[in-house]
Design a protein around this motif. Structure first.
Motif, PDB file in Angstrom:
ATOM      1  N   LEU A   1       0.823  -1.205   0.000  1.00  0.00           N
ATOM      2  CA  LEU A   1       0.000   0.000   0.000  1.00  0.00           C
ATOM      3  C   LEU A   1       0.860   1.260   0.000  1.00  0.00           C
ATOM      4  N   GLU A   2       2.001   1.198   0.689  1.00  0.00           N
ATOM      5  CA  GLU A   2       2.895   2.356   0.746  1.00  0.00           C
ATOM      6  C   GLU A   2       3.761   2.470  -0.508  1.00  0.00           C
ATOM      7  N   GLY A   3       3.708   1.482  -1.383  1.00  0.00           N
ATOM      8  CA  GLY A   3       4.528   1.516  -2.586  1.00  0.00           C
ATOM      9  C   GLY A   3       5.970   1.109  -2.348  1.00  0.00           C
ATOM     10  N   LEU A   4       6.253   0.520  -1.194  1.00  0.00           N
ATOM     11  CA  LEU A   4       7.633   0.151  -0.877  1.00  0.00           C
ATOM     12  C   LEU A   4       8.115  -0.998  -1.751  1.00  0.00           C
ATOM     13  N   THR A   5       7.257  -1.974  -2.008  1.00  0.00           N
ATOM     14  CA  THR A   5       7.672  -3.112  -2.824  1.00  0.00           C
ATOM     15  C   THR A   5       7.890  -2.721  -4.284  1.00  0.00           C
ATOM     16  N   ASP A   6       7.320  -1.591  -4.733  1.00  0.00           N
ATOM     17  CA  ASP A   6       7.543  -1.131  -6.100  1.00  0.00           C
ATOM     18  C   ASP A   6       8.995  -0.728  -6.329  1.00  0.00           C
ATOM     19  N   LYS A   7       9.711  -0.457  -5.233  1.00  0.00           N
ATOM     20  CA  LYS A   7      11.100  -0.012  -5.355  1.00  0.00           C
ATOM     21  C   LYS A   7      12.088  -1.172  -5.358  1.00  0.00           C
ATOM     22  N   LEU A   8      11.589  -2.399  -5.233  1.00  0.00           N
ATOM     23  CA  LEU A   8      12.468  -3.558  -5.282  1.00  0.00           C
ATOM     24  C   LEU A   8      12.897  -3.826  -6.718  1.00  0.00           C
TER      25      LEU A   8
ATOM     26  N   ARG B   1      14.158  -9.415  -3.014  1.00  0.00           N
ATOM     27  CA  ARG B   1      13.188  -9.668  -1.946  1.00  0.00           C
ATOM     28  C   ARG B   1      13.359  -8.607  -0.860  1.00  0.00           C
ATOM     29  N   GLY B   2      12.246  -8.004  -0.466  1.00  0.00           N
ATOM     30  CA  GLY B   2      12.281  -7.032   0.631  1.00  0.00           C
ATOM     31  C   GLY B   2      12.113  -7.722   1.973  1.00  0.00           C
ATOM     32  N   THR B   3      12.640  -7.084   3.015  1.00  0.00           N
ATOM     33  CA  THR B   3      12.618  -7.690   4.348  1.00  0.00           C
ATOM     34  C   THR B   3      12.095  -6.712   5.384  1.00  0.00           C
ATOM     35  N   VAL B   4      11.208  -7.210   6.226  1.00  0.00           N
ATOM     36  CA  VAL B   4      10.809  -6.504   7.443  1.00  0.00           C
ATOM     37  C   VAL B   4      11.584  -7.156   8.576  1.00  0.00           C
ATOM     38  N   VAL B   5      12.493  -6.400   9.194  1.00  0.00           N
ATOM     39  CA  VAL B   5      13.397  -6.944  10.201  1.00  0.00           C
ATOM     40  C   VAL B   5      12.950  -6.490  11.587  1.00  0.00           C
ATOM     41  N   LEU B   6      12.847  -7.441  12.492  1.00  0.00           N
ATOM     42  CA  LEU B   6      12.552  -7.138  13.888  1.00  0.00           C
ATOM     43  C   LEU B   6      13.772  -7.495  14.728  1.00  0.00           C
TER      44      LEU B   6
ATOM     45  N   ARG C   1      20.977  -5.056   2.133  1.00  0.00           N
ATOM     46  CA  ARG C   1      19.708  -5.717   1.843  1.00  0.00           C
ATOM     47  C   ARG C   1      18.628  -4.669   1.624  1.00  0.00           C
ATOM     48  N   ALA C   2      17.546  -5.102   0.964  1.00  0.00           N
ATOM     49  CA  ALA C   2      16.403  -4.211   0.749  1.00  0.00           C
ATOM     50  C   ALA C   2      15.509  -4.277   1.974  1.00  0.00           C
ATOM     51  N   ILE C   3      15.608  -3.279   2.834  1.00  0.00           N
ATOM     52  CA  ILE C   3      14.864  -3.259   4.092  1.00  0.00           C
ATOM     53  C   ILE C   3      13.620  -2.394   3.921  1.00  0.00           C
ATOM     54  N   LEU C   4      12.464  -3.001   4.145  1.00  0.00           N
ATOM     55  CA  LEU C   4      11.202  -2.268   4.044  1.00  0.00           C
ATOM     56  C   LEU C   4      10.814  -1.645   5.382  1.00  0.00           C
ATOM     57  N   ALA C   5      11.235  -2.249   6.476  1.00  0.00           N
ATOM     58  CA  ALA C   5      10.955  -1.705   7.804  1.00  0.00           C
ATOM     59  C   ALA C   5      11.898  -2.351   8.805  1.00  0.00           C
ATOM     60  N   CYS C   6      12.292  -1.575   9.799  1.00  0.00           N
ATOM     61  CA  CYS C   6      13.056  -2.077  10.946  1.00  0.00           C
ATOM     62  C   CYS C   6      12.251  -1.784  12.203  1.00  0.00           C
ATOM     63  N   ILE C   7      12.009  -2.824  12.976  1.00  0.00           N
ATOM     64  CA  ILE C   7      11.215  -2.673  14.201  1.00  0.00           C
ATOM     65  C   ILE C   7      12.061  -3.172  15.369  1.00  0.00           C
ATOM     66  N   PHE C   8      12.265  -2.321  16.347  1.00  0.00           N
ATOM     67  CA  PHE C   8      13.112  -2.644  17.495  1.00  0.00           C
ATOM     68  C   PHE C   8      12.241  -2.827  18.734  1.00  0.00           C
TER      69      PHE C   8
ATOM     70  N   GLY D   1      19.695   1.820   4.387  1.00  0.00           N
ATOM     71  CA  GLY D   1      18.851   0.857   3.685  1.00  0.00           C
ATOM     72  C   GLY D   1      17.404   1.293   3.629  1.00  0.00           C
ATOM     73  N   LEU D   2      16.926   1.890   4.707  1.00  0.00           N
ATOM     74  CA  LEU D   2      15.550   2.377   4.734  1.00  0.00           C
ATOM     75  C   LEU D   2      15.373   3.582   3.818  1.00  0.00           C
ATOM     76  N   ALA D   3      16.428   4.388   3.699  1.00  0.00           N
ATOM     77  CA  ALA D   3      16.337   5.560   2.828  1.00  0.00           C
ATOM     78  C   ALA D   3      16.148   5.145   1.372  1.00  0.00           C
ATOM     79  N   THR D   4      16.725   4.009   0.987  1.00  0.00           N
ATOM     80  CA  THR D   4      16.616   3.524  -0.389  1.00  0.00           C
ATOM     81  C   THR D   4      15.184   3.117  -0.728  1.00  0.00           C
ATOM     82  N   THR D   5      14.519   2.450   0.218  1.00  0.00           N
ATOM     83  CA  THR D   5      13.161   1.963  -0.040  1.00  0.00           C
ATOM     84  C   THR D   5      12.082   2.916   0.472  1.00  0.00           C
TER      85      THR D   5
END
Length: 434
Positions: free
Chosen positions: A54-61, A66-71, A129-136, A161-165
Motif C-alpha cells: 500500500l505504501e509503494g515500498l515493494t515497487d522499489k524492489l 526480496r524485501g525484508t521486514v526486520v525485527l 539488503r532491501a529493508i522495508l521496515a526495521c522494528i526494534f 537501507g531504509l532511505a533507499t526503499t
C-alpha cells in the motif's frame, strides 16, 4: 480520530498535532506490560502482508529482489517469543497463511517477495539488503558483546537501507537511562511537529486492562524504579562507570595473553557461572595478573568459558598452576561449589569481603590514573564501558545493564582491586660481611 482519541494522542505525543502523512520514524516509550512485543509483531505482519504494498515500498524492489521486514529482539529467547506471535497471527488467518512460501528458524518468506525476519543485536542484519521496515523491541535494552552501544550501531546501519526503499523505522521500549538512540530522539522530537513521531506514556495508557493495584504497590515499594517500570519516565541517577577513551588508554596493543615470567607474584580472580552453554548465558571467567614495581596492575589475561563448571575449573586450574598461583579469589555469589571443585585441583578459593560494586569502586582510580594494563580483549572493553553507576538508597551500585554481562569485567577489576590491596614488599638493604 474522534475527540477522545485525539486528546489521548496529544497527551502521549507531547501535545503535538497528528502528522498529516506517514512519519519516517516512530518511537514508542511505554511502561512494562504495555503489549510492546505483541504490537511489534502485529506491525510487522501488517507491513509485510499489506502495508508495504500500500505504501509503494515493494515497487522499489529490483527484479528478483526480496524485501525484508526486520525485527530486533534483545536476546534469542525474546526473538523466539516474537516469532511465535508473528507465526500465530499469520496462521490464524486463512488469507495470510496462504501467503507463506517457506518458514525458517528466524524468518518467514511470503509469496509477495517480502520476508519477515527476527534477529538479535546484529547490525550486519540490515546491511546490503532491501529493508522495508526495521522494528526494534526494547530498543533501550539492546546489548551486544561486540559493542557497548548496540542500539546506536544498529540504527546507524539501518537508516541507509531504509532511505533507499522509503521504509519505516520503529523503536518500542520501556525507558531506562538518559542516553542512547531512544533518549536522543525523545529530546529532539517529543512534542515537535516533524517527520519523527515520539509518544510516551504509562502502562495504563497503553494497556488499560492492567490492574492499577500492581502499579500502586510498586510505587510504594520503590518509587524511583516504579516510575521507570510503569509510568514511562526516564531513570535519574544512572551514569556510565567509565568512558571508552579511558579504557582504551589502559589497553595494551598486544599480546592478548602475557605468559608467566619469573620474578612476579601473581594474583587471580574468578567469576563463576552456572554452567549453561547458551551463547547468551554468563561466562565462567578467570583473570590473572601482577603488580609491577611502578604500582601498575598488569592483567596478563582474561579467560572465559561456558559449559560444564567442573571442566572449566579443571582447565582454569592448569592455567593457575602455570602461573604458580595456588590461591584464587572470588565474590560470594557462587556459593561453596567452586571452592570445593578448585580444592580437588590443589587450588584454594577465598571469598572476598566486598561485593562487585565495591570492587569496581576500588578499581576505578586505577583506570583514571592509567595504573592498570588491560589485555586487548574487545568483549572485556565493551563490558567495562557498558557498566552503569546507579545511585541507590544505600549508596552507589555499579552493575551491568539489564540483558548484558560483566563477567570478564568483574574478573579483571576484582583482580586489580586485590592486587593493589596487598602491601608492597619493603625494600631491605642487605650487607654481607666476610
Amino acid at each position: 480520530m474522534g475527540d477522545d482519541r485525539l486528546a489521548l494522542f496529544k497527551q502521549l505525543a507531547g501535545d503535538r498535532e497528528p502528522p498529516g502523512e506517514r512519519v519516517r520514524e516512530l518511537y514508542v516509550i511505554a511502561g512494562r506490560r504495555s503489549a510492546k512485543t505483541q504490537n511489534a509483531a502485529a506491525i510487522a505482519v501488517y507491513l509485510a502482508t499489506v502495508g508495504a504494498a500500500l505504501e509503494g515500498l515493494t515497487d522499489k524492489l529490483a527484479v528478483g529482489e526480496r524485501g525484508t521486514v526486520v525485527l530486533f529482539a534483545t536476546d534469542r529467547t525474546q526473538a523466539k517469543i516474537m516469532l511465535g506471535f508473528i507465526a500465530g497471527m499469520i496462521d490464524a488467518s486463512p488469507v495470510l497463511s496462504a501467503m507463506v512460501e517457506k518458514r525458517g528458524a528466524e524468518e518467514i518468506h511470503l509469496n509477495n517477495r517480502v520476508s519477515i525476519e527476527v534477529t538479535t543485536s546484529n547490525y550486519r542484519a540490515v546491511r546490503g539488503r532491501a529493508i522495508l521496515a526495521c522494528i526494534f523491541d526494547e530498543l533501550c535494552f539492546l546489548r551486544s558483546e561486540s559493542t557497548d552501544a548496540a542500539d546506536v550501531e544498529i540504527v546507524r546501519a539501518a537508516r541507509p537501507g531504509l532511505a533507499t526503499t522509503g521504509g519505516l523505522l520503529i523503536g518500542i521500549s520501556s525507558p531506562w537511562a538518559k542516553r542512547g538512540v531512544m533518549y536522543e530522539q525523545y529530546k529532539r522530537h517529543y512534542g515537535q511537529d516533524s517527520d519523527v513521531l515520539v509518544v510516551k506514556g504509562a502502562t495504563t495508557q497503553f494497556n488499560p486492562t492492567l490492574d492499577p493495584r500492581v502499579i500502586e504497590e510498586a510505587l510504594a515499594e520503590d518509587p524511583e524504579a516504579a516510575k521507570t517500570e510503569w509510568l514511562g519516565e526516564w531513570r535519574d541517577g544512572i551514569s556510565s562507570y567509565v568512558d571508552r577513551n579511558v579504557v582504551e588508554g589502559c589497553t595494551r596493543d598486544f599480546p592478548l595473553i602475557v605468559p608467566h615470567q619469573p620474578g612476579h607474584t601473581y594474583t587471580a580472580f574468578v567469576d563463576p557461572s552456572g554452567g549453561s552453554s547458551n551463547p547468551n548465558a554468563d561466562e565462567f571467567t578467570l583473570a590473572i595478573g601482577y603488580r609491577d614495581k611502578d604500582n601498575t596492575v598488569v592483567v596478563c589475561g582474561v579467560w572465559a568459558r561456558r559449559g560444564s563448571p567442573d571442566e572449566t575449573i579443571e582447565a582454569f586450574s592448569k592455567i593457575l598452576h602455570d602461573y604458580n598461583v595456588r590461591t584464587v579469589r572470588s565474590d560470594r555469589y557462587a556459593g561453596r561449589f567452586p571452592a570445593d571443585s578448585f580444592a580437588r585441583h590443589g587450588i584454594t578459593l577465598q571469598f572476598t569481603d566486598k561485593n562487585r560494586s565495591q570492587l569496581y569502586i576500588d578499581a576505578l582510580p586505577l583506570l583514571f590514573t592509567g595504573r592498570i594494563e588491560l589485555p586487548p580483549d574487545p568483549v572485556l572493553a565493551n563490558q567495562l564501558c557498558g557498566l552503569e553507576r546507579r545511585t541507590g538508597r544505600t549508596g552507589d551500585v555499579i552493575d551491568h545493564p539489564a540483558g548484558a554481562h560483566d563477567d570478564r569485567a568483574n574478573a579483571a577489576l576484582g583482580l586489580a582491586a586485590h592486587a593493589m590491596a596487598h602491601k608492597a614488599m619493603p625494600k631491605v638493604a642487605v650487607r654481607f660481611c666476610f
